[in-house]
Each structure stands twice: as structure tokens, then as C-alpha cells.
Design an enzyme around this catalytic site. Sequence first.
Site, PDB file in Angstrom:
ATOM      1  N   LYS A   1      24.348  58.572  25.203  1.00  0.00           N
ATOM      2  CA  LYS A   1      23.393  59.133  24.246  1.00  0.00           C
ATOM      3  C   LYS A   1      22.333  59.891  25.026  1.00  0.00           C
ATOM      4  CE  LYS A   1      19.540  57.906  22.409  1.00  0.00           C
ATOM      5  NZ  LYS A   1      18.867  59.236  22.280  1.00  0.00           N
TER       6      LYS A   1
ATOM      7  N   GLU B   1      16.854  49.871  33.795  1.00  0.00           N
ATOM      8  CA  GLU B   1      15.853  50.375  34.727  1.00  0.00           C
ATOM      9  C   GLU B   1      14.679  50.866  33.897  1.00  0.00           C
ATOM     10  OE1 GLU B   1      14.654  53.896  37.718  1.00  0.00           O
ATOM     11  OE2 GLU B   1      16.815  53.627  37.447  1.00  0.00           O
TER      12      GLU B   1
ATOM     13  N   CYS C   1       9.603  57.319  36.843  1.00  0.00           N
ATOM     14  CA  CYS C   1       9.392  55.878  36.679  1.00  0.00           C
ATOM     15  C   CYS C   1       8.899  55.224  37.957  1.00  0.00           C
ATOM     16  CB  CYS C   1      10.668  55.198  36.181  1.00  0.00           C
ATOM     17  SG  CYS C   1      12.117  55.487  37.209  1.00  0.00           S
TER      18      CYS C   1
ATOM     19  N   GLU D   1       1.606  52.037  32.027  1.00  0.00           N
ATOM     20  CA  GLU D   1       2.206  53.134  32.770  1.00  0.00           C
ATOM     21  C   GLU D   1       1.786  54.457  32.137  1.00  0.00           C
ATOM     22  OE1 GLU D   1       6.630  54.439  34.403  1.00  0.00           O
ATOM     23  OE2 GLU D   1       6.473  53.389  32.487  1.00  0.00           O
TER      24      GLU D   1
END
Length: 493
Positions: free
Chosen positions: A184, A260, A295, A394
Site C-alpha cells: 500500500k 519501524e 525517522c 517527534e
Amino acid sequence: MSLDFDPSSLSIPKGHHIGGRYIDFGGEPIEVRRPSDLQVMGTLEDGGEEAVEAAVQAARQALKASNWSKIAPIERARVLTRFAELVEQRSLDLARLEAANSTRLIAETTVRDAARTAGTIRFFAEYCDKLEGQTTQTQSGILSMVRPEPYGIVAAIVPWNFPMITAAWKFAPALAAGNAILIKTSELTPYTLLLLAEIATEAGLPKGLFNVVNGYGQTTGAALVRHRSIGKISFTGSTATGVAIMTLAASHGTKPVTLELGGKSPQLIFADNEDLDALAAKVAAGFMGNGGQVCTAGSRLIIQRKIADELVEKIEARCRAITPGPTWREASDFPPIINEKQLARIDSLVQKTLAEGATARVGGSRLETRNEGSFYAPTLLEGVTPEMTGYQEEFFGPIASIHRFDEVEEGIAMADHPTYGLAASIFTTDIKKALLAAEQIESGMVWVNQNGRGPEFTFPAGGFKGSGFGKDMGRVGIETYTRQKAVWINYAA
């Protein structure tokens, strides 16, 4: 030769790529915009359960018709090697499509993204005949074996920040291990994945083994996770979404997941570094690269006090010396944020942190440019404490907080984060300090004297704690797409 190009001249894939062809199902239309100028690049649809079911059926039929998991591993390797060769031949097309559709600069997509995608496919093609089982010790007359076997159909849900490379980390090992793969795309950056599926079919991969479906996470993504014919899920993205995927997977077939997720990665900098100009360049790139939309971005600068003031001044100068611009211009060295929604989120987190008592040494607001895209100024925050938003959340933008320490153990302790443990960078010329910090920091990846992975494919990627579990890349990157079958043969009976 200039790398500049006109984004309106690109050929845009249309539809899902299922069973070796493009197809639509009449779902909700999704506008795809270029981050650099917010212009509409194309329109796709939210595939939902109908597209997912069609992709699963295509994968099931392809596995049966091609006998993909049972053919000689060297034959799988041959097809995947051809796939890698065609990716290299189409690398400029892929690089331009990735640059126009995402925040990746054309200067980087040409030499990194497309090349590393081809390299990843080739790396795992070479692993096809190197997956090994084992025999275990038993009494006479008994043969005990452990066999690695593919799951059958696996699904990957990939993010928008490095769509091509991140997807390759998943589809290449999954196919090499004998699985079919359903991917996806992010609804924001779907196009290079669709082109890769087209190239895979051209390379001779049996139609239906590599399917790409488009749509939103809450519809198409959720349908993938729920489907009981899918044996494994691999996801890269936010921690909150990872938790939702793990919960949904557990309630629909208890399938394994690899996650992750997010990070608040430290850059731990010791005073024994002598070349502060070179150090400032590395540290700044560690949180400003790809506009901070990484990330593993080194968003917490933990600097030994002896060099902190001088180093921070040099980093600040680099924050001010950027050349923001469209991703399709070679001269641009600082890209936009993916869209206005993400820019508003970043700014909200920064403003909350400032209201809580932090100060912005540089930046702290939207970056006004001559472009229509969503740019945010590189930002250095002082006075961020553990209870503040800017420490806990974050940013996923070009934001870093500055922290100072005196003693070695103090700095190492500050490098740990209570929630995240994805990556850490350590800058020192003292191997003892480097090894001590690498041993003590609770992080899935540690780099010494650099931030971010190099061009090698053997280095596993993945985190600890709220940053997820499981690994992409390296030997473990293909082993994660196999399950272990124990076989006990009593041949003395």
C-alpha cells in the site's frame, strides 16, 4: 549536464497495479499534489476492500501458477536480477518521478534513491539460494530438521518520506524468500511504487506477485491488515499508526508484524572533536536532511559543554545558509515539507514548546520562499526540558533541541529517551567513549562519526521501545519474511 526538469512533462502512472496491469474500481478520488508548489500532479482512488481483495486473489493465483516459492532459487534470483537491471535503466525516470512527487531533491534521487533501490533488489536476489535450514541432534533413527518457508502473501505499508527505498527494503526480500507482495503506497507519494510494479512485470516477475494498491490508511491499509489470507505485515511510519496496526493484526488472525516507527534520535557530541566546521556540517545534515522528514533524524543535540557554544554557532550558520527550492531544481539543497497539514503540525509542536519555556535560537516559523510549497525554517531550540512537548514528541521536520553536558556518563545518560530508541549518533575520536556509548544507549541503530546509514545493504534497520521491533535490510531482512517449520522424521520405525 543539469539535472533540472519540468515536472509537468512526466508520464504519471494511473490506477492500482494488480495482476500485472493498471486497474481502477471507482473508489473515492484522491488528488496527489507536488510538495514543491502544491499543484495537482494526478488523481488516484482509495481502493479499500475491493482493491485489496483483488490484489490478494491475484497474488494467490500467481503463487499457484508460477510455483514461485518452489522453483529453483537461482531462477528467482535470475528474475530479480533482471528487475534490478531494468530499474537501473529506468533510474532517471524513477528519480524524476520521486523528486516531483515527494520531498526528495533531484540531486539526491538520481545518485541515491534510484541507485539504492536497484542495489537492494540485487542484494536480496543474491540471497535467494542462501537461506539455510538446519538439522538438530537426535537419537539414532531420527532426523530432525528446521526449514525456512515463505509466508505466502505478505503486505507492506510504506511511508511518504522515502517511498521508493523503503518499499524496496520490503518487497525485495519478500520476493526473494518466495512470497508474493502487496504494497500500500502512501496516498501522498504513490507514483514510483506503481512504476516499479510495472518494471517488475517487464522483468518477467510472474503477474500478480507484485501488487500495488492505493488509498488511505484507515480504509485500504486497514483492509490489508485485516485480510486473513495475508500472512505477515511490514510497516514503516508513525508510532501511533504502528500500535493501531499491531492491534488490528492481532484481532484478525494474529499475524506477525515488523514495525519501524518514530524516533527522537540523539547526536551525542564529545569535546575531543577538533574540526568543528566538518562536525557542524555532519550534525546539521543529521536533522536538516530531507527537511528533517527522516525517522532517524538526529533531533537532540547533546554537546559537551567545552565546545558547545562554538559548535552551536557553526550549526546555526548552516541553518541560515540553506537554498530552499523546488525538488526538481539541482541548485535546491533544502526541500519543502510534504504538505500544509504536516507543516501545521510541525509548527504547532514548535509553538507549544516555545510557550512551555523554550527559546528559538534560529527559525521557529514557516519559511517564506518564492515557491508555493510548504517550507519550514531550520530551527534550533534552547532550554527544552523532558516535560516539554518538544522533548516528548517527534517533530518530523528540521528541528533540533540543544542540550549540554560535562561528564561522559552524564552525556550518555542524556542520550537515552524514555519513549523512543530508533537510532543514535556518537561523535568522538576516542574509541573507548564510542564503544561505551554504543553499549549503553538503548537504540536499535548506532552510528559513530556519522548520522544515517551508508550505502551498504548489510546494515539492519530497526528500533527498540516505541520505535518498533524487527529489522529491514541485512541478512535478517530476508529471514523476517520466512517462518520456521520443524520436521521430525522417524526413519527407524
